[in-house]
Design an enzyme around this catalytic site. Structure first.
Site, PDB file in Angstrom:
ATOM      1  N   ASN A  13       0.862  -1.184   0.000  1.00  0.00           N
ATOM      2  CA  ASN A  13       0.000   0.000   0.000  1.00  0.00           C
ATOM      3  C   ASN A  13       0.900   1.237   0.000  1.00  0.00           C
ATOM      4  O   ASN A  13       1.478   1.591   1.019  1.00  0.00           O
ATOM      5  CB  ASN A  13      -0.906  -0.009   1.236  1.00  0.00           C
ATOM      6  CG  ASN A  13      -1.814   1.206   1.295  1.00  0.00           C
ATOM      7  OD1 ASN A  13      -1.945   1.960   0.324  1.00  0.00           O
ATOM      8  ND2 ASN A  13      -2.456   1.411   2.433  1.00  0.00           N
ATOM      9  N   TRP A  14       1.017   1.854  -1.170  1.00  0.00           N
ATOM     10  CA  TRP A  14       1.921   2.997  -1.309  1.00  0.00           C
ATOM     11  C   TRP A  14       1.367   4.267  -0.665  1.00  0.00           C
ATOM     12  O   TRP A  14       2.089   5.249  -0.529  1.00  0.00           O
ATOM     13  CB  TRP A  14       2.194   3.265  -2.782  1.00  0.00           C
ATOM     14  CG  TRP A  14       3.047   2.227  -3.440  1.00  0.00           C
ATOM     15  CD1 TRP A  14       3.604   1.112  -2.860  1.00  0.00           C
ATOM     16  CD2 TRP A  14       3.458   2.199  -4.813  1.00  0.00           C
ATOM     17  NE1 TRP A  14       4.322   0.399  -3.788  1.00  0.00           N
ATOM     18  CE2 TRP A  14       4.256   1.045  -4.991  1.00  0.00           C
ATOM     19  CE3 TRP A  14       3.230   3.037  -5.901  1.00  0.00           C
ATOM     20  CZ2 TRP A  14       4.818   0.719  -6.222  1.00  0.00           C
ATOM     21  CZ3 TRP A  14       3.798   2.716  -7.126  1.00  0.00           C
ATOM     22  CH2 TRP A  14       4.583   1.568  -7.279  1.00  0.00           C
ATOM     23  N   LYS A  15       0.087   4.265  -0.326  1.00  0.00           N
ATOM     24  CA  LYS A  15      -0.554   5.445   0.275  1.00  0.00           C
ATOM     25  C   LYS A  15      -0.322   6.672  -0.626  1.00  0.00           C
ATOM     26  O   LYS A  15      -0.390   6.547  -1.846  1.00  0.00           O
ATOM     27  CB  LYS A  15      -0.095   5.643   1.713  1.00  0.00           C
ATOM     28  CG  LYS A  15      -0.308   4.370   2.556  1.00  0.00           C
ATOM     29  CD  LYS A  15      -0.076   4.563   4.016  1.00  0.00           C
ATOM     30  CE  LYS A  15      -0.329   3.256   4.769  1.00  0.00           C
ATOM     31  NZ  LYS A  15      -0.198   3.415   6.219  1.00  0.00           N
ATOM     32  N   GLY A 184       2.603   2.364  10.683  1.00  0.00           N
ATOM     33  CA  GLY A 184       3.548   3.463  10.503  1.00  0.00           C
ATOM     34  C   GLY A 184       4.257   3.910  11.760  1.00  0.00           C
ATOM     35  O   GLY A 184       4.914   4.944  11.779  1.00  0.00           O
ATOM     36  N   SER A 222       3.528  -2.137  10.170  1.00  0.00           N
ATOM     37  CA  SER A 222       4.991  -2.136  10.273  1.00  0.00           C
ATOM     38  C   SER A 222       5.593  -3.505   9.939  1.00  0.00           C
ATOM     39  O   SER A 222       6.523  -3.967  10.612  1.00  0.00           O
ATOM     40  CB  SER A 222       5.437  -1.674  11.665  1.00  0.00           C
ATOM     41  OG  SER A 222       5.004  -0.343  11.914  1.00  0.00           O
ATOM     42  N   GLY A 243       3.079  -1.347   4.262  1.00  0.00           N
ATOM     43  CA  GLY A 243       3.084   0.095   4.059  1.00  0.00           C
ATOM     44  C   GLY A 243       4.445   0.588   3.618  1.00  0.00           C
ATOM     45  O   GLY A 243       4.869   0.408   2.484  1.00  0.00           O
ATOM     46  N   GLY A 244       5.170   1.237   4.536  1.00  0.00           N
ATOM     47  CA  GLY A 244       6.432   1.885   4.202  1.00  0.00           C
ATOM     48  C   GLY A 244       7.444   0.971   3.542  1.00  0.00           C
ATOM     49  O   GLY A 244       8.173   1.395   2.635  1.00  0.00           O
TER      50      GLY A 244
END
Length: 263
Positions: A13-15, A184, A222, A243-244
């Site tokens: 998920n690149w957001k 995150g 995370s 995510g990140g």
């Protein structure tokens, strides 16, 4: 409980990231890793969820990859079809653009943008009616977990959509459990805590639908290469919503590799 019959999913998920040039480089680096050390499609489904204006560019860039990489929309409209709804993108428009997968119910949508139960329910119904596959996000806050309400909150979020999911549509849903306090923050639920919640989700799904035993349940919050193998070894964790770490090709590849090799 689920056994090894469920093919895991690893979805990045690149957001609201990155810039176009960085996205292009990220994809090329990831493709090179897959070329050098292939991950078989039967071992792990892989997808990325870019910003809406990049969906078709990303999809196009992955066409010459040595395996299928799914392009996933981060959200869709609660309004169906087409019409005078400025700024909205409907399930049907995604389908028309050959985008077949969508995230719904992410905690950032719920908390920041006001996606309440009615909105989430409408989005789920529209997505299923358009023939999309949903990655449906659930998760509790730190306050809810500390109050002993985590399981109740998560199971309620699943029950929230049962009225709009037909019995034959459950196999078009993947569940993603993301404890809000771990998104995150660098904090991750311990594998034991994550597995316990996933087992509870599995139990709840099995009470709702005959598909419950076969539905993939992903962990998010995370996820990184350093904890991916341990999470992948949990019997009811069938992949990751990343995510990140998905913004780094090598990290994302290693997470996918961990689930492909473990399950």
């Amino acid at each position: 409980m689920s056994g090894s019959t469920i093919t895991p999913w690893v979805v990045g998920n690149w957001k609201m990231n990155p810039m176009q040039s960085n996205a292009k480089q990220l994809i090329e680096e990831f493709k090179q890793l897959l070329q050098q050390h292939p991950i078989l499609e039967g071992a792990c489904h892989i997808g990325v969820a870019p910003i809406s204006v990049a969906l078709q560019n990303v999809q196009q860039q992955f066409l010459d990859t040595n395996r299928v990489i799914y392009t996933v929309a981060q959200d869709l409209s609660r309004m169906a079809g087409t019409g005078a709804y400025t700024g909205e993108v409907s399930a049907e428009l995604l389908k028309d653009s050959h985008i077949e997968h969508v995230l719904i119910g992410h905690s950032e949508r719920r908390e920041i943008f006001g996606d309440n139960v009615e909105i989430v329910r409408a989005k789920v119904e529209n997505a299923l009616n358009a023939g999309l596959t949903i990655i449906y996000c659930v998760g509790e806050s730190l306050e809810q977990r500390e109050a002993g309400q985590a399981e109740q909150v998560v199971l309620q979020q699943i029950c929230d959509i049962t009225s709009v999911v037909k019995p034959e549509q459950w196999h078009h849903i993947v569940i993603a459990y993301e404890p809000i306090w771990a998104i995150g923050t660098g904090k991750t639920a311990s594998p034991e805590d994550a597995q316990a919640m996933h087992a509870k989700i599995r139990e709840g799904l099995c009470q709702i639908t005959a598909e419950g035993e076969h539905m993939a349940i992903l962990y998010g919050g995370s996820v990184k290469p350093e904890n991916a193998v341990e999470l992948a070894n949990c019997p009811d964790i069938n992949g990751a919503l990343v995510g990140g770490a998905s913004l780094n090709a090598e990290s994302f590849y290693k997470i996918a590799q961990a689930f492909a090799n473990t399950k």
